[in-house]
Design a protein around this motif. Structure first.
Motif, PDB file in Angstrom:
ATOM      1  N   UNK A   1      39.209  27.724  69.130  1.00  0.00           N
ATOM      2  CA  UNK A   1      38.896  28.616  68.509  1.00  0.00           C
ATOM      3  C   UNK A   1      40.267  29.857  68.669  1.00  0.00           C
ATOM      4  N   UNK A   2      40.328  30.269  66.813  1.00  0.00           N
ATOM      5  CA  UNK A   2      40.882  31.831  66.773  1.00  0.00           C
ATOM      6  C   UNK A   2      40.439  32.710  67.033  1.00  0.00           C
ATOM      7  N   UNK A   3      40.554  33.637  67.784  1.00  0.00           N
ATOM      8  CA  UNK A   3      39.886  35.075  67.792  1.00  0.00           C
ATOM      9  C   UNK A   3      40.249  35.428  67.065  1.00  0.00           C
ATOM     10  N   UNK A   4      39.674  36.931  66.043  1.00  0.00           N
ATOM     11  CA  UNK A   4      40.301  37.524  65.345  1.00  0.00           C
ATOM     12  C   UNK A   4      39.525  38.481  64.723  1.00  0.00           C
ATOM     13  N   UNK A   5      40.410  39.656  65.036  1.00  0.00           N
ATOM     14  CA  UNK A   5      39.711  41.004  65.082  1.00  0.00           C
ATOM     15  C   UNK A   5      40.218  42.007  63.691  1.00  0.00           C
ATOM     16  N   UNK A   6      39.542  42.433  63.451  1.00  0.00           N
ATOM     17  CA  UNK A   6      39.533  43.256  61.944  1.00  0.00           C
ATOM     18  C   UNK A   6      39.572  44.512  62.110  1.00  0.00           C
ATOM     19  N   UNK A   7      40.624  45.513  61.399  1.00  0.00           N
ATOM     20  CA  UNK A   7      40.656  46.968  61.692  1.00  0.00           C
ATOM     21  C   UNK A   7      40.592  47.312  60.235  1.00  0.00           C
ATOM     22  N   UNK A   8      39.961  48.662  59.887  1.00  0.00           N
ATOM     23  CA  UNK A   8      39.405  49.019  58.727  1.00  0.00           C
ATOM     24  C   UNK A   8      39.461  50.004  58.644  1.00  0.00           C
ATOM     25  N   UNK A   9      40.258  50.813  58.035  1.00  0.00           N
ATOM     26  CA  UNK A   9      39.815  52.573  57.683  1.00  0.00           C
ATOM     27  C   UNK A   9      39.908  53.197  59.046  1.00  0.00           C
ATOM     28  N   UNK A  10      41.802  53.684  59.425  1.00  0.00           N
ATOM     29  CA  UNK A  10      41.583  53.898  60.879  1.00  0.00           C
ATOM     30  C   UNK A  10      41.187  55.134  60.172  1.00  0.00           C
ATOM     31  N   UNK A  11      42.339  55.671  59.417  1.00  0.00           N
ATOM     32  CA  UNK A  11      42.581  56.996  59.490  1.00  0.00           C
ATOM     33  C   UNK A  11      42.767  57.883  59.261  1.00  0.00           C
ATOM     34  N   UNK A  12      43.881  57.875  60.458  1.00  0.00           N
ATOM     35  CA  UNK A  12      44.351  58.175  61.691  1.00  0.00           C
ATOM     36  C   UNK A  12      45.146  59.633  61.777  1.00  0.00           C
ATOM     37  N   UNK A  13      44.360  61.487  62.167  1.00  0.00           N
ATOM     38  CA  UNK A  13      44.647  62.318  61.834  1.00  0.00           C
ATOM     39  C   UNK A  13      45.175  62.914  62.790  1.00  0.00           C
ATOM     40  N   UNK A  14      46.664  63.538  63.163  1.00  0.00           N
ATOM     41  CA  UNK A  14      47.420  63.605  63.985  1.00  0.00           C
ATOM     42  C   UNK A  14      47.176  65.558  64.304  1.00  0.00           C
ATOM     43  N   UNK A  15      46.593  66.100  63.489  1.00  0.00           N
ATOM     44  CA  UNK A  15      45.925  67.142  62.988  1.00  0.00           C
ATOM     45  C   UNK A  15      44.803  67.557  63.758  1.00  0.00           C
TER      46      UNK A  15
END
Length: 143
Positions: A1-15
């Motif tokens: 079985x393959x395990x799939x992860x999903x990351x949507x719209x991280x919108x990282x803000x370093x400020x």
């Protein structure tokens, strides 16, 4: 079985500033010194270390999420569906910025993509196949 992860719209803000309010996108000042409609914050708020509703996430929140995703999950394939960069970092044509300011924004945008790619994703998903895509906040000119 393959395990799939999903990351949507991280919108990282370093400020992100944990004491700034949403009127300023949780920035304590304009890091680019060029916003057309910059609004000052109303004053220091109670510290929100992991983020504030209405603002893009900071390093602490993203690292916590990544840690939770990788803890015992053994994700084989990670889909990163774009919008990695926080709002108001990709330049909008309506800002009418001079070329040097556009380049300043673009340097920051590329640094964010590199940081998220090498630090957040590569460090947390060392054994995963990562399939990234770009969103409207991940390119020089916001569309």
């Amino acid at each position: 079985m393959i395990k799939i992860g999903v990351l949507n719209d991280i919108h990282y803000d370093p400020f992100y500033d944990p004491k700034a309010d949403t009127k300023s996108f949780c920035w304590s000042s304009d890091p680019f010194k060029s916003k057309i409609s910059w609004r000052l914050q109303s004053g220091p708020l109670k510290e929100a270390t992991y983020g504030r509703f209405g603002c893009d996430p900071n390093e602490h929140l993203i690292q916590t999420i990544m840690g939770k995703m990788t803890k015992g999950a053994n994700i084989d394939v990670l889909l990163v569906n774009g919008d990695i960069v926080g709002h108001d970092i990709a330049v909008k044509e309506t800002w009418n910025l001079p070329a040097d300011k556009v380049e300043q924004y673009y340097v920051v945008l590329k640094d964010i993509l590199a940081t998220v790619g090498s630090w957040f994703i590569k460090e947390n998903f060392k054994n995963s196949v990562v399939l990234p895509s770009l969103g409207n906040n991940d390119v020089k000119w916001h569309y």
